[in-house]
Design a protein around this motif. Structure first.
Motif, mmCIF file in Angstrom:
data_model
loop_
_atom_site.group_PDB
_atom_site.id
_atom_site.type_symbol
_atom_site.label_atom_id
_atom_site.label_comp_id
_atom_site.label_asym_id
_atom_site.label_seq_id
_atom_site.Cartn_x
_atom_site.Cartn_y
_atom_site.Cartn_z
ATOM 1 N N UNK A 1 -57.959 -39.998 12.523
ATOM 2 C CA UNK A 1 -57.834 -38.646 11.987
ATOM 3 C C UNK A 1 -57.380 -38.665 10.534
ATOM 4 N N UNK A 2 -56.585 -39.674 10.158
ATOM 5 C CA UNK A 2 -56.071 -39.734 8.789
ATOM 6 C C UNK A 2 -57.174 -39.982 7.768
ATOM 7 N N UNK A 3 -58.267 -40.598 8.180
ATOM 8 C CA UNK A 3 -59.313 -40.967 7.218
ATOM 9 C C UNK A 3 -60.662 -40.341 7.541
ATOM 10 N N UNK A 4 -60.714 -39.451 8.525
ATOM 11 C CA UNK A 4 -62.015 -38.912 8.907
ATOM 12 C C UNK A 4 -62.640 -38.074 7.790
ATOM 13 N N UNK A 5 -61.820 -37.472 6.933
ATOM 14 C CA UNK A 5 -62.366 -36.717 5.807
ATOM 15 C C UNK A 5 -63.159 -37.612 4.872
ATOM 16 N N UNK A 6 -62.626 -38.805 4.602
ATOM 17 C CA UNK A 6 -63.345 -39.763 3.766
ATOM 18 C C UNK A 6 -64.658 -40.173 4.419
ATOM 19 N N UNK A 7 -64.626 -40.433 5.728
ATOM 20 C CA UNK A 7 -65.829 -40.870 6.415
ATOM 21 C C UNK A 7 -66.906 -39.786 6.399
ATOM 22 N N UNK A 8 -66.503 -38.535 6.488
ATOM 23 C CA UNK A 8 -67.486 -37.448 6.418
ATOM 24 C C UNK A 8 -68.133 -37.392 5.040
ATOM 25 N N UNK B 1 -54.621 -39.799 -2.399
ATOM 26 C CA UNK B 1 -53.637 -40.098 -1.365
ATOM 27 C C UNK B 1 -52.676 -38.922 -1.268
ATOM 28 N N UNK B 2 -52.488 -38.417 -0.064
ATOM 29 C CA UNK B 2 -51.542 -37.332 0.155
ATOM 30 C C UNK B 2 -50.847 -37.571 1.486
ATOM 31 N N UNK B 3 -49.533 -37.686 1.445
ATOM 32 C CA UNK B 3 -48.727 -37.931 2.652
ATOM 33 C C UNK B 3 -49.218 -39.142 3.427
ATOM 34 N N UNK B 4 -49.648 -40.181 2.695
ATOM 35 C CA UNK B 4 -50.100 -41.405 3.340
ATOM 36 C C UNK B 4 -51.518 -41.351 3.854
ATOM 37 N N UNK B 5 -52.198 -40.205 3.689
ATOM 38 C CA UNK B 5 -53.569 -40.061 4.151
ATOM 39 C C UNK B 5 -54.531 -40.136 2.971
ATOM 40 N N UNK B 6 -55.735 -40.625 3.225
ATOM 41 C CA UNK B 6 -56.812 -40.531 2.251
ATOM 42 C C UNK B 6 -57.534 -39.219 2.506
ATOM 43 N N UNK B 7 -57.460 -38.304 1.546
ATOM 44 C CA UNK B 7 -58.046 -36.992 1.747
ATOM 45 C C UNK B 7 -59.118 -36.745 0.708
ATOM 46 N N UNK B 8 -60.056 -35.892 1.051
ATOM 47 C CA UNK B 8 -61.117 -35.512 0.142
ATOM 48 C C UNK B 8 -60.633 -34.337 -0.688
ATOM 49 N N UNK B 9 -60.617 -34.526 -1.993
ATOM 50 C CA UNK B 9 -60.145 -33.501 -2.909
ATOM 51 C C UNK B 9 -61.356 -32.747 -3.442
ATOM 52 N N UNK B 10 -61.652 -31.603 -2.856
ATOM 53 C CA UNK B 10 -62.840 -30.874 -3.278
ATOM 54 C C UNK B 10 -62.745 -30.416 -4.728
#
Length: 717
Positions: A437-444, A688-697
């Protein structure tokens, strides 16, 4: 844990003093100053009003950047870094103007970072852009050191970010020491001695964190006692000791500097003295572990900045390691073939070698991700530092070229693939559902980019941006491969660009990267063929696109071709043939862009013919000859002996600005090879946000990425 490792990591009779403390450099303060009006008046007076209109966007952004740096107190450390980098680029662009200022003087006032109350703690100079650039470099180093000191070094990810941050700080202070401080008569913090001190200090702290990481890794490594591992640690101890010793001696042996540091923080000298004493003892004790050169492997990298600990506690940390692969593409692949050839031709025409780097017209004219742009009639636009992409681009410069200079290199086609499901299920299986769940945004995003890059309705520049973003993402997910335990590992299927009946299917990330690199090179040749070579901008764009094509094929040839046993178009011979063909065209256009054909035209034609001959010989050998049966490339190479004349205009104020931009890009590229710090930027595509890799739109153009983004982990702030 061994006793040797405990000496560095834990208390004992001779512990590493204050292992948790890192020294952060304070930033310099400055007084506000108006830059836009006097500089615009100067351009209008020295050149013309139309020239002033062409560059006023750069001057507005320059003024805003400085105002934000000096007056805004709400900027986070990553935002300060972004703003300073943007401002430095603008400063380099306007540098030539400061030699001509006579009226409307600009007075820069900067205060000493360590002792502003000292009688010499303020520097006030008229029209001194050298003072301004030196102060900005100092603050870039200081901000990076503060980022490093603020990282959570209890995790591999935090240590990695801290190492990158202190390395970046050291690089900025090195540039200040070697290139800028010698031209500035200012406060003590900008002297050569102080700049070297801060360079040594930040370098020592980066190495110390690296050493802690090495020793923790050795604790869990069955080969930790090997001679090579012991050698690595011993060399690192010696380097840490040397850098701390130099920094300490530089401060101690100059009474003014000693007083300066004491006035800021008396504990600094005690801290440095303890570090010097500890690491001298450890380096001396381990010196017998240093191997002679004859016993070392042919290739050994002691201090690579990219690997995280092998026992990374989360998949996020493992993916961050992958982003460093992207940086290595730019660090290890010089354009040796074409750059040297063009230098020879230029010297024939001008009897000298140009100092500046080539101007990246491809990005400046076409990329939606370049914040600096060239638009209508050569006008320069510098978008605000805190404005995320996409940036407005004028695509009208592309059209069907009336001059067929070379055959297009066809793009490779691929079968669709659901990368998201394959990657997510693998992470959930190997790690956990929470990690997935922490990296699913990157995978999408990876999955979306792969689909987008094959759309036939995308413009050439947009497709190029998409391919580059996808390549960056591939580098991030590379540490996950091979995914053999996965129930559905991704199988990449690509067709031969020259013989579409032939395909290859592999579970090999290098095969996917090689195919993307091939398409980046091929796409750049399509851009070249879309340029009107009878115009100045069209010619410049065509040349830069050829350089771009050669660059991607060079990376493919050097790094990926041999790792992907696939269709013949990805073979070393084929890639070499394409580079020779492109090199010949670069040489041809370089020669024919100039006003006259003076001495050396026969040699220039010889160089073009030589490249074509090499490419032709490669294209007619074995399997390549079979693949090129229906291609026009061999026929083109046979007949390629004609030259073409293109008129160029004299340089103007925009040319001077662009030369400064290239200077800034070159310096920042050398100083900022710290890719993980870009993951802290609020205008990047992934953060990186709160230890997660997030997609920054915000960093990929809002909702510009087609498709439904529901359920993605994103950051819109």
């Amino acid at each position: 844990m061994s006793n040797d490792n405990q000496r560095l990591l834990n208390p004992n009779p001779n512990p590493n003093p204050n292992p948790e403390r890192l020294l952060a450099i304070p930033v310099k303060k400055s007084d506000p100053v108006e830059l836009y009006r006097p500089l615009r008046n100067l351009v209008a007076r020295k050149y013309s009003e139309s020239d002033a209109q062409k560059v006023e966007s750069v001057l507005e952004t320059l003024n805003k950047c400085r105002s934000d740096i000096v007056e805004r107190g709400d900027l986070s450390l990553p935002m300060q870094r972004d703003c300073l980098i943007h401002y430095f680029k603008c400063l380099c662009m306007v540098d030539p103007l400061f030699t001509a200022i006579s009226s409307d003087p600009i007075v820069f006032v900067w205060y000493d970072a360590f002792y502003s109350e000292h009688e010499n703690g303020v520097s006030s100079q008229r029209n001194s852009i050298q003072l301004e650039k030196a102060s900005v470099l100092f603050n870039l180093g200081a901000v990076c050191s503060q980022i490093g000191a603020s990282c959570d070094r209890t995790t591999p990810l935090g240590r990695h970010l801290a190492i990158d941050a202190f390395n970046a700080a050291a690089n900025f202070f090195f540039k200040l020491w070697k290139d800028f401080a010698k031209d500035v008569s200012a406060t003590l913090d900008l002297t050569l001695l102080f700049a070297e001190t801060l360079y040594r200090l930040c370098g020592a702290q980066a190495l110390e964190i690296r050493l802690q990481q090495q020793l923790e890794l050795n604790n869990n490594d069955t080969a930790a006692s090997s001679a090579l591992q012991q050698h690595r640690c011993a060399v690192t101890f010696r380097l840490v000791s040397v850098n701390y010793q130099i920094a300490y001696d530089l401060i101690l042996h100059d009474s003014a500097v000693t007083e300066h540091v004491f006035s800021f923080d008396r504990t600094w000298m005690t801290h440095l003295h303890q570090k010097v004493k500890f690491f001298q003892v450890e380096a001396h004790r381990r010196r017998s572990s240093i191997l002679p050169k004859s016993q070392l492997p042919e290739t050994i990298s002691l201090f690579r900045s990219c690997p995280l600990d092998h026992d990374a506690v989360s998949v996020t940390e493992k993916l961050v390691r992958g982003i460093c692969c992207w940086s290595s593409l730019f660090r290890s692949c010089p354009l040796d073939l074409d750059a040297e050839l063009v230098r020879k031709i230029w010297k024939l025409k001008h009897k000298s070698i140009p100092k500046q780097e080539r101007i990246p017209y491809l990005d400046l004219l076409l990329s939606e991700y370049s914040s600096f742009k060239i638009i209508d009639d050569g006008k320069l636009v510098a978008n605000p530092w805190d404005m995320p992409p996409p940036y407005p681009t004028n695509l009208e410069i592309l059209s069907s070229s009336s001059l067929s200079i070379m055959p297009p290199i066809p793009l490779k086609k691929s079968e669709p693939l659901d990368l998201y499901e394959s990657l997510r299920s693998y992470v959930a299986l190997k790690y956990s559902e929470s990690e997935a769940k922490r990296v699913e945004g990157l995978f999408k995003t990876v999955d979306k980019l792969r689909s987008e890059m094959q759309r036939d309705d995308l413009s050439l520049p947009v497709r190029r941006d998409c391919l580059i973003l996808y390549l960056k993402c591939l580098c991030m997910i590379e540490p996950l491969f091979s995914m053999t335990p996965s129930p559905n590992p991704p199988i990449f299927v690509w067709y031969n660009a020259f013989n579409p009946q032939e395909d290859s299917s592999q579970h090999n990330i290098h095969f996917e990267k090689a195919s993307v690199l091939f398409n980046l090179g091929a796409l750049s040749t399509h851009i070249t063929l879309s340029c009107d070579l009878s115009t100045v901008q069209g010619y410049r764009l065509a040349m830069d696109a050829l350089y771009d094509a050669s660059y991607w094929f060079f990376i493919l040839w050097k790094l990926e071709a041999e790792k992907s046993s696939a269709t013949i178009d990805l073979s070393v011979n084929c890639v070499q043939m394409l580079r020779e063909m492109i090199a010949a065209q670069i040489a041809d256009l370089t020669w024919n862009c100039l006003h006259s054909h003076s001495d050396g035209s026969s040699l220039a034609e010889y160089l073009v013919t030589l490249r074509c001959r090499k490419a032709y010989d490669l294209s007619t050998l074995g399997p390549l000859a079979e693949n090129f049966v229906q291609s026009s490339i061999p026929q083109f190479l046979e007949s390629k002996m004609k030259t073409r004349h293109v008129q160029t205009d004299p340089s103007d104020v925009t040319e001077q600005f662009l030369s400064g931009y290239c200077e800034a890009q070159s310096l920042l590229r050398e100083a900022c090879q710290t890719p993980s710090l870009d993951l802290l930027s609020e205008v990047g595509p992934v953060m990186i946000k709160d230890g997660n890799l997030v997609i920054n739109l915000r960093g990929i153009g809002g909702d510009e990425l087609p498709g439904n983004h529901n359920n993605m982990t994103i950051d819109r702030n």
